[in-house]
Scaffold this motif. Structure first.
Motif, PDB file in Angstrom:
ATOM      1  N   ILE A 162       0.869  -1.182   0.000  1.00 57.49           N
ATOM      2  CA  ILE A 162       0.000   0.000   0.000  1.00 57.49           C
ATOM      3  C   ILE A 162       0.906   1.232   0.000  1.00 57.49           C
ATOM      4  N   CYS A 163       0.688   2.114  -0.962  1.00 62.55           N
ATOM      5  CA  CYS A 163       1.537   3.306  -1.081  1.00 62.55           C
ATOM      6  C   CYS A 163       1.015   4.377  -0.142  1.00 62.55           C
ATOM      7  N   GLU A 164       1.918   4.936   0.637  1.00 60.10           N
ATOM      8  CA  GLU A 164       1.551   5.982   1.597  1.00 60.10           C
ATOM      9  C   GLU A 164       2.542   7.129   1.431  1.00 60.10           C
ATOM     10  N   ALA A 165       1.968   8.329   1.201  1.00 58.64           N
ATOM     11  CA  ALA A 165       2.811   9.479   0.869  1.00 58.64           C
ATOM     12  C   ALA A 165       3.608  10.006   2.059  1.00 58.64           C
ATOM     13  N   ARG A 166       3.103   9.776   3.285  1.00 60.16           N
ATOM     14  CA  ARG A 166       3.788  10.316   4.474  1.00 60.16           C
ATOM     15  C   ARG A 166       4.223   9.197   5.403  1.00 60.16           C
ATOM     16  N   GLY A 167       5.264   9.455   6.184  1.00 62.84           N
ATOM     17  CA  GLY A 167       5.754   8.421   7.105  1.00 62.84           C
ATOM     18  C   GLY A 167       7.043   7.824   6.571  1.00 62.84           C
ATOM     19  N   ILE A 185      -0.948  -3.659  -5.575  1.00 52.88           N
ATOM     20  CA  ILE A 185      -0.412  -2.399  -5.056  1.00 52.88           C
ATOM     21  C   ILE A 185      -1.575  -1.410  -4.945  1.00 52.88           C
ATOM     22  N   ALA A 186      -1.725  -0.839  -3.740  1.00 53.17           N
ATOM     23  CA  ALA A 186      -2.869   0.036  -3.479  1.00 53.17           C
ATOM     24  C   ALA A 186      -2.429   1.495  -3.449  1.00 53.17           C
ATOM     25  N   ILE A 187      -3.205   2.352  -4.115  1.00 55.62           N
ATOM     26  CA  ILE A 187      -2.907   3.795  -4.163  1.00 55.62           C
ATOM     27  C   ILE A 187      -4.159   4.562  -3.726  1.00 55.62           C
ATOM     28  N   GLY A 188      -3.952   5.543  -2.870  1.00 58.77           N
ATOM     29  CA  GLY A 188      -5.077   6.278  -2.290  1.00 58.77           C
ATOM     30  C   GLY A 188      -5.599   7.409  -3.159  1.00 58.77           C
ATOM     31  N   PRO A 189      -6.681   8.063  -2.692  1.00 62.02           N
ATOM     32  CA  PRO A 189      -7.274   9.189  -3.442  1.00 62.02           C
ATOM     33  C   PRO A 189      -6.513  10.497  -3.171  1.00 62.02           C
ATOM     34  N   GLU A 190      -6.979  11.589  -3.762  1.00 65.40           N
ATOM     35  CA  GLU A 190      -6.310  12.902  -3.594  1.00 65.40           C
ATOM     36  C   GLU A 190      -6.077  13.242  -2.127  1.00 65.40           C
ATOM     37  N   GLY A 191      -7.063  12.934  -1.292  1.00 63.16           N
ATOM     38  CA  GLY A 191      -6.954  13.270   0.127  1.00 63.16           C
ATOM     39  C   GLY A 191      -6.105  12.275   0.909  1.00 63.16           C
ATOM     40  N   GLY A 192      -5.652  11.229   0.257  1.00 65.45           N
ATOM     41  CA  GLY A 192      -4.844  10.196   0.919  1.00 65.45           C
ATOM     42  C   GLY A 192      -5.710   9.171   1.644  1.00 65.45           C
ATOM     43  N   TRP A 193      -5.069   8.103   2.129  1.00 58.31           N
ATOM     44  CA  TRP A 193      -5.775   7.101   2.944  1.00 58.31           C
ATOM     45  C   TRP A 193      -6.037   7.692   4.318  1.00 58.31           C
ATOM     46  N   THR A 194      -7.093   7.252   4.990  1.00 57.22           N
ATOM     47  CA  THR A 194      -7.277   7.645   6.394  1.00 57.22           C
ATOM     48  C   THR A 194      -6.386   6.734   7.237  1.00 57.22           C
ATOM     49  N   PRO A 208       3.238  -1.177   3.921  1.00 59.11           N
ATOM     50  CA  PRO A 208       3.224   0.204   3.456  1.00 59.11           C
ATOM     51  C   PRO A 208       4.555   0.557   2.779  1.00 59.11           C
ATOM     52  N   VAL A 209       4.479   1.249   1.660  1.00 60.53           N
ATOM     53  CA  VAL A 209       5.698   1.592   0.919  1.00 60.53           C
ATOM     54  C   VAL A 209       5.672   3.050   0.475  1.00 60.53           C
ATOM     55  N   SER A 210       6.871   3.553   0.220  1.00 62.33           N
ATOM     56  CA  SER A 210       7.031   4.918  -0.276  1.00 62.33           C
ATOM     57  C   SER A 210       7.383   4.871  -1.765  1.00 62.33           C
ATOM     58  N   LEU A 211       7.005   5.945  -2.457  1.00 65.42           N
ATOM     59  CA  LEU A 211       7.391   6.081  -3.871  1.00 65.42           C
ATOM     60  C   LEU A 211       8.390   7.227  -4.030  1.00 65.42           C
ATOM     61  N   GLY A 212       8.992   7.635  -2.914  1.00 66.78           N
ATOM     62  CA  GLY A 212       9.948   8.741  -2.976  1.00 66.78           C
ATOM     63  C   GLY A 212       9.540   9.835  -2.005  1.00 66.78           C
ATOM     64  N   ARG A 213      10.344  10.901  -1.950  1.00 67.14           N
ATOM     65  CA  ARG A 213      10.153  11.909  -0.902  1.00 67.14           C
ATOM     66  C   ARG A 213       9.160  12.998  -1.251  1.00 67.14           C
ATOM     67  N   ARG A 214       8.690  13.029  -2.472  1.00 65.86           N
ATOM     68  CA  ARG A 214       7.731  14.055  -2.850  1.00 65.86           C
ATOM     69  C   ARG A 214       6.304  13.495  -2.799  1.00 65.86           C
ATOM     70  N   ILE A 215       5.340  14.379  -2.554  1.00 64.92           N
ATOM     71  CA  ILE A 215       3.939  13.946  -2.520  1.00 64.92           C
ATOM     72  C   ILE A 215       3.418  13.986  -3.958  1.00 64.92           C
ATOM     73  N   LEU A 216       3.070  12.824  -4.471  1.00 59.09           N
ATOM     74  CA  LEU A 216       2.613  12.742  -5.860  1.00 59.09           C
ATOM     75  C   LEU A 216       1.092  12.875  -5.916  1.00 59.09           C
ATOM     76  N   THR A 220      -0.620  10.579 -10.638  1.00 61.87           N
ATOM     77  CA  THR A 220       0.804  10.341 -10.927  1.00 61.87           C
ATOM     78  C   THR A 220       1.320   9.090 -10.206  1.00 61.87           C
ATOM     79  N   ALA A 221       0.848   8.881  -8.960  1.00 62.60           N
ATOM     80  CA  ALA A 221       1.401   7.804  -8.130  1.00 62.60           C
ATOM     81  C   ALA A 221       1.342   6.409  -8.797  1.00 62.60           C
ATOM     82  N   PRO A 222       0.209   6.006  -9.404  1.00 62.08           N
ATOM     83  CA  PRO A 222       0.207   4.670 -10.016  1.00 62.08           C
ATOM     84  C   PRO A 222       1.176   4.558 -11.191  1.00 62.08           C
TER      85      PRO A 222
HETATM   86  N1  SAH Z   1      -3.192  14.462   0.236  1.00 61.52           N
HETATM   87  C1  SAH Z   1      -2.340  13.426   0.702  1.00 61.52           C
HETATM   88  C2  SAH Z   1      -1.559  12.801  -0.447  1.00 61.52           C
HETATM   89  C3  SAH Z   1      -2.393  11.985  -1.325  1.00 61.52           C
HETATM   90  S1  SAH Z   1      -1.549  11.524  -2.741  1.00 61.52           S
HETATM   91  C4  SAH Z   1      -1.329  14.007   1.682  1.00 61.52           C
HETATM   92  O1  SAH Z   1      -1.147  15.206   1.664  1.00 61.52           O
HETATM   93  O2  SAH Z   1      -0.756  13.227   2.429  1.00 61.52           O
HETATM   94  C5  SAH Z   1      -2.564  10.214  -3.334  1.00 61.52           C
HETATM   95  C6  SAH Z   1      -2.016   8.838  -3.120  1.00 61.52           C
HETATM   96  O3  SAH Z   1      -0.865   8.659  -3.905  1.00 61.52           O
HETATM   97  C7  SAH Z   1      -1.602   8.505  -1.701  1.00 61.52           C
HETATM   98  O4  SAH Z   1      -2.684   8.053  -0.914  1.00 61.52           O
HETATM   99  C8  SAH Z   1      -0.572   7.410  -1.927  1.00 61.52           C
HETATM  100  O5  SAH Z   1      -1.195   6.162  -2.098  1.00 61.52           O
HETATM  101  C9  SAH Z   1       0.062   7.829  -3.241  1.00 61.52           C
HETATM  102  N2  SAH Z   1       1.304   8.592  -3.066  1.00 61.52           N
HETATM  103  C10 SAH Z   1       1.550   9.868  -3.439  1.00 61.52           C
HETATM  104  N3  SAH Z   1       2.823  10.216  -3.177  1.00 61.52           N
HETATM  105  C11 SAH Z   1       3.415   9.139  -2.629  1.00 61.52           C
HETATM  106  C12 SAH Z   1       4.728   8.847  -2.153  1.00 61.52           C
HETATM  107  N4  SAH Z   1       5.694   9.751  -2.179  1.00 61.52           N
HETATM  108  N5  SAH Z   1       4.962   7.614  -1.663  1.00 61.52           N
HETATM  109  C13 SAH Z   1       3.998   6.679  -1.611  1.00 61.52           C
HETATM  110  N6  SAH Z   1       2.732   6.891  -2.044  1.00 61.52           N
HETATM  111  C14 SAH Z   1       2.440   8.090  -2.566  1.00 61.52           C
END
Ligand code: SAH
Length: 235
Positions: A162-167, A185-194, A208-216, A220-222
């Motif tokens: 599961i991709c998580e933008a923060r943490g 592989i799971a990707i969340g919506p614009e607002g992110g996963w709860t 849970p996995v990261s796709l890098g240090r920027r919030i995509l 873009t994330a998939p």
């Molecule tokens: N609004 C949220 C970001 C949502 S981005 C926030 O500010 O935290 C939408 C989805 O894309 C996220 O739920 C995650 O699944 C994926 N995603 C975006 N950037 C990512 C990153 N750097 N690493 C892992 N997943 C990412």
């Protein structure tokens, strides 16, 4: 083979060495592509098989099976929270080009809309066109949208991410290798996963996995995730 036109058929349309064309396929081959007697084209069943076919008296005949080199050795299911607007169209198109096998749209806590059945047909059509364009042998299946909880609890696939933008989570490329037969592989919506969704997923064996240090962006994330997975399998 790139100069030959391609159409996708159902396996049930094959009768021995002939293909029973639908009126739409006949129209497409004869009127749109203007193919005539003796012209060759590629027939794909969307499940990995390709044949070279020839048109004779408005009928299609199979000449020979073709070897396929465009498919990945791993089955990838993209579990994707539905984004706003028409964002899903681009996700289906790009992820098909990149080699996805299944796309499972999910309704998450921060996804508001439930798509109509026409949407599903539209996405399947986009996947078919994108497969033809990118010379894939396989048309990804767009599954019926389900709730996040249903998707998580009914998941049968062993390797789950599961991709998580923060943490501070490990990068996707650090946790996968090129010998997995299948993965989800799971990707969340614009607002992110709860937080609750993330917890439920982790309890159900999703890493849970990261796709890098920027919030995509959700769109873009998939594309990034699929590109990384293909790189690991093809480079
Ligand atoms: N609004 C949220 C970001 C949502 S981005 C926030 O500010 O935290 C939408 C989805 O894309 C996220 O739920 C995650 O699944 C994926 N995603 C975006 N950037 C990512 C990153 N750097 N690493 C892992 N997943 C990412």
């Amino acid at each position: 083979m790139s100069q030959l036109q391609r159409i996708t058929i159902n396996n049930s349309q094959i009768q021995e060495t002939s293909i029973i064309l639908t009126p739409q396929q006949k129209h497409y081959l004869l009127r749109v592509l203007r193919l005539g007697d003796g012209d060759k084209f590629i027939v794909m069943d969307g499940k990995g098989k390709w044949w070279l076919a020839q048109l004779t008296a408005e009928k299609a005949h199979i000449l020979e099976p073709l070897e396929v080199k465009t498919e990945l050795p791993v089955s990838i299911t993209l579990m994707m929270a539905l984004p706003k607007g028409n964002g899903f169209d681009d996700i289906v198109r790009c992820c098909t080009e990149l080699g996805v096998t299944y796309i499972l749209p999910v309704l998450s806590d921060r996804t508001l809309l439930k798509p109509s059945s026409q949407k599903l047909e539209r996405w399947q059509r986009i996947a078919t066109e994108a497969s033809e364009q990118s010379e894939r042998a396989f048309v990804p299946t767009i599954l019926e949208p389900v709730s996040f909880k249903t998707a998580i609890s009914e998941c049968q696939i062993n390797h789950r991410y599961i991709c998580e933008a923060r943490g501070e989570y490990p990068h996707l490329t650090k946790v996968i290798n090129n010998s997995l037969p299948e993965m989800i592989i799971a990707i969340g919506p614009e607002g992110g996963w709860t937080d609750t969704e993330l917890e439920i997923a982790i309890e159900s064996g999703f890493q849970p996995v990261s796709l890098g240090r920027r919030i995509l962006r959700a769109v873009t994330a998939p594309i990034v995730a699929l590109s990384l997975i293909t790189a690991i399998h093809e480079v």
